[in-house]
Design a protein around this motif. Sequence first.
Motif, PDB file in Angstrom:
ATOM      1  N   UNK A   1       0.809  -1.216   0.000  1.00 14.23           N
ATOM      2  CA  UNK A   1       0.000   0.000   0.000  1.00 14.23           C
ATOM      3  C   UNK A   1       0.846   1.270   0.000  1.00 14.23           C
ATOM      4  N   UNK A   2       2.157   1.126  -0.122  1.00 17.73           N
ATOM      5  CA  UNK A   2       3.062   2.266  -0.139  1.00 17.73           C
ATOM      6  C   UNK A   2       2.721   3.228   0.994  1.00 17.73           C
ATOM      7  N   UNK A   3       2.681   2.677   2.194  1.00 16.38           N
ATOM      8  CA  UNK A   3       2.157   3.433   3.327  1.00 16.38           C
ATOM      9  C   UNK A   3       3.027   4.613   3.725  1.00 16.38           C
ATOM     10  N   UNK A   4       4.332   4.513   3.518  1.00 16.63           N
ATOM     11  CA  UNK A   4       5.188   5.638   3.904  1.00 16.63           C
ATOM     12  C   UNK A   4       4.850   6.890   3.111  1.00 16.63           C
ATOM     13  N   UNK A   5       4.623   6.740   1.814  1.00 18.86           N
ATOM     14  CA  UNK A   5       4.206   7.890   1.014  1.00 18.86           C
ATOM     15  C   UNK A   5       2.850   8.399   1.476  1.00 18.86           C
ATOM     16  N   UNK A   6       2.000   7.466   1.874  1.00 21.21           N
ATOM     17  CA  UNK A   6       0.695   7.866   2.395  1.00 21.21           C
ATOM     18  C   UNK A   6       0.805   8.685   3.660  1.00 21.21           C
ATOM     19  N   UNK A   7       1.735   8.304   4.543  1.00 25.00           N
ATOM     20  CA  UNK A   7       1.924   9.055   5.794  1.00 25.00           C
ATOM     21  C   UNK A   7       2.399  10.472   5.497  1.00 25.00           C
ATOM     22  N   UNK A   8       3.294  10.606   4.538  1.00 28.13           N
ATOM     23  CA  UNK A   8       3.794  11.935   4.188  1.00 28.13           C
ATOM     24  C   UNK A   8       2.657  12.831   3.708  1.00 28.13           C
TER      25      UNK A   8
ATOM     26  N   UNK B   1       0.206  13.514   6.677  1.00 27.02           N
ATOM     27  CA  UNK B   1       0.753  14.435   7.673  1.00 27.02           C
ATOM     28  C   UNK B   1       0.664  15.872   7.178  1.00 27.02           C
ATOM     29  N   UNK B   2       0.846  16.070   5.876  1.00 27.30           N
ATOM     30  CA  UNK B   2       0.692  17.405   5.303  1.00 27.30           C
ATOM     31  C   UNK B   2      -0.752  17.871   5.422  1.00 27.30           C
ATOM     32  N   UNK B   3      -1.667  16.965   5.185  1.00 24.08           N
ATOM     33  CA  UNK B   3      -3.103  17.269   5.313  1.00 24.08           C
ATOM     34  C   UNK B   3      -3.430  17.698   6.745  1.00 24.08           C
TER      35      UNK B   3
ATOM     36  N   UNK C   1      -1.385  18.829   9.023  1.00 26.18           N
ATOM     37  CA  UNK C   1      -0.716  20.102   9.309  1.00 26.18           C
ATOM     38  C   UNK C   1      -1.559  21.280   8.833  1.00 26.18           C
ATOM     39  N   UNK C   2      -2.114  21.163   7.639  1.00 27.79           N
ATOM     40  CA  UNK C   2      -2.964  22.227   7.103  1.00 27.79           C
ATOM     41  C   UNK C   2      -4.232  22.389   7.943  1.00 27.79           C
ATOM     42  N   UNK C   3      -4.806  21.251   8.361  1.00 28.71           N
ATOM     43  CA  UNK C   3      -6.037  21.311   9.157  1.00 28.71           C
ATOM     44  C   UNK C   3      -5.805  21.985  10.510  1.00 28.71           C
ATOM     45  N   UNK C   4      -4.618  21.798  11.072  1.00 24.39           N
ATOM     46  CA  UNK C   4      -4.356  22.316  12.418  1.00 24.39           C
ATOM     47  C   UNK C   4      -3.815  23.744  12.430  1.00 24.39           C
ATOM     48  N   UNK C   5      -3.596  24.308  11.242  1.00 23.31           N
ATOM     49  CA  UNK C   5      -3.015  25.659  11.185  1.00 23.31           C
ATOM     50  C   UNK C   5      -3.866  26.685  11.925  1.00 23.31           C
TER      51      UNK C   5
ATOM     52  N   UNK D   1      -5.533   5.726   8.507  1.00 26.06           N
ATOM     53  CA  UNK D   1      -6.660   6.671   8.517  1.00 26.06           C
ATOM     54  C   UNK D   1      -6.780   7.383   7.171  1.00 26.06           C
ATOM     55  N   UNK D   2      -8.004   7.504   6.684  1.00 25.28           N
ATOM     56  CA  UNK D   2      -8.241   8.239   5.438  1.00 25.28           C
ATOM     57  C   UNK D   2      -8.285   9.738   5.713  1.00 25.28           C
ATOM     58  N   UNK D   3      -8.252  10.529   4.663  1.00 20.80           N
ATOM     59  CA  UNK D   3      -8.337  11.981   4.852  1.00 20.80           C
ATOM     60  C   UNK D   3      -9.665  12.376   5.469  1.00 20.80           C
ATOM     61  N   UNK D   4     -10.741  11.694   5.091  1.00 19.01           N
ATOM     62  CA  UNK D   4     -12.046  11.988   5.692  1.00 19.01           C
ATOM     63  C   UNK D   4     -12.019  11.686   7.186  1.00 19.01           C
ATOM     64  N   UNK D   5     -11.397  10.583   7.555  1.00 15.28           N
ATOM     65  CA  UNK D   5     -11.311  10.226   8.976  1.00 15.28           C
ATOM     66  C   UNK D   5     -10.414  11.198   9.733  1.00 15.28           C
TER      67      UNK D   5
END
Length: 455
Positions: A343-350, A353-355, A357-361, A429-433
């Motif tokens: 599932x190439x999870x490491x790229x998914x985490x990157x 995590x950016x998502x 970060x933007x949500x918590x700004x 976790x998905x972006x929606x979650x």
Amino acid sequence: MVIIMHYERLAAMNKAHLWLPFTQMKDYNESDPLIIERGEGVKLYDVQGRSYYDGFSSVWLNVHGHNVPELNQAITDQLDRVAHSTLLGMANIPAIELAEKLVGITPKGLNKVFYSDSGATGVEIAIKMAFQYWHNRGIHEKKTFITMNQAYHGDTIGAVSVSAIPLYHDVFRPMLFSTEVIPYPYAYRHKGGAVGAMESTLTALRSLLETRGDEIAALMVEPIVQGAAGMIIMPPGCLREMAALCRKHDVLLIADEVATGFGRTGAMFACDLEGVSPDLMVVGKGLTGGYLPVAATLATDEIYDAFYADYQEQKTFFHGHSFTGNPLGCAVALASLKRFEERDMLQGVIAKSSWVQQKLMALKERPHVGEIRQKGLMIGIELVRDKASREPYDWADRIGVRAAQRARELGMLTRPLGNVVVFIPPLASTEDELDAMTDILAASIIDVTENGLTT
């Protein structure tokens, strides 16, 4: 009515017999005790049918979510073969295959794998290996360990000896061996910021190694992120410089990657972020995807070779656990790592995590949010009474506890670290979650710090 009676019966049994870790039982028993019945995806469900997002990955270890068919099947398949076979004097197939896999994904040079059953026991093993390594080489002066202030490496006596959180550890101090303590670079609480914090750490380490390097066996460090201290993040380059100083002075570097390993920081291991190859590395938590208690201590060939001798020399590493290398745990760990790759999870985490970060700004601007610290999907939000002066809340304010309680009311579970609210969601976790979880996180902080909610 049946559900209520079932809950009340379990709650009474719980109160009568169960003692929970890191929990003031008076608080727990006088509240509405949470009793989990099942999990599905990134949610947990209690016995009353309420659902909660697992906002701290069941204490930082769940990777793929709960009740994952492939992981369940890996355990079932292995169960049809053998549930447990000791590693004392023999091996088993999953333990061998997992060892090879771990050597392939960990930093270069870590070629030998010693299994245990938890992060704390993995740390105990690393400490004992480091100590006996020098002993087996005939260098008996090297028996002191360096740790870092506010470090947490587990709760067994050796692990506590190289830990330094006063609240957890001071009561046991008379039982422990002494260590040298240097500062972990805490930029938010250092007058010099990131640069000053890093310099203080490196100066202290350099001074200690220059004056007592011939007595130091090893430096124990939580690489990049110091978890239980409040998600403190090292300035870039600090870990690399610390490793270089250890090499220069012939001191072993032990990396405790129990919390940071398996994708949490956006790399498979935090050491990878700065190209550091430690002499010993401890992994656990996410190793099995959060399914079963398996940990491992990885060592270099040089360390292993110091124990490799004729029987009569008595250089054997006399350490072990009954369930070391448990086939069920190793089998599910292999399935977890396969899922990482597929599932190439490491790229998914990157990306995730950016998502986040933007949500918590927007939360950064709130009057009682002092700092949001994030590395990958390891996030700590430090709450302060006064943002300008960075004055902390008093312990009696229970601000982190109240924020976590409010999050639970809103449908997400987490645990605070003092005044720091922790957010470590499952990597799957998905972006929606993540969107829903960060909304709950923000709302709970605002409710207790601005709206006067006492919960």
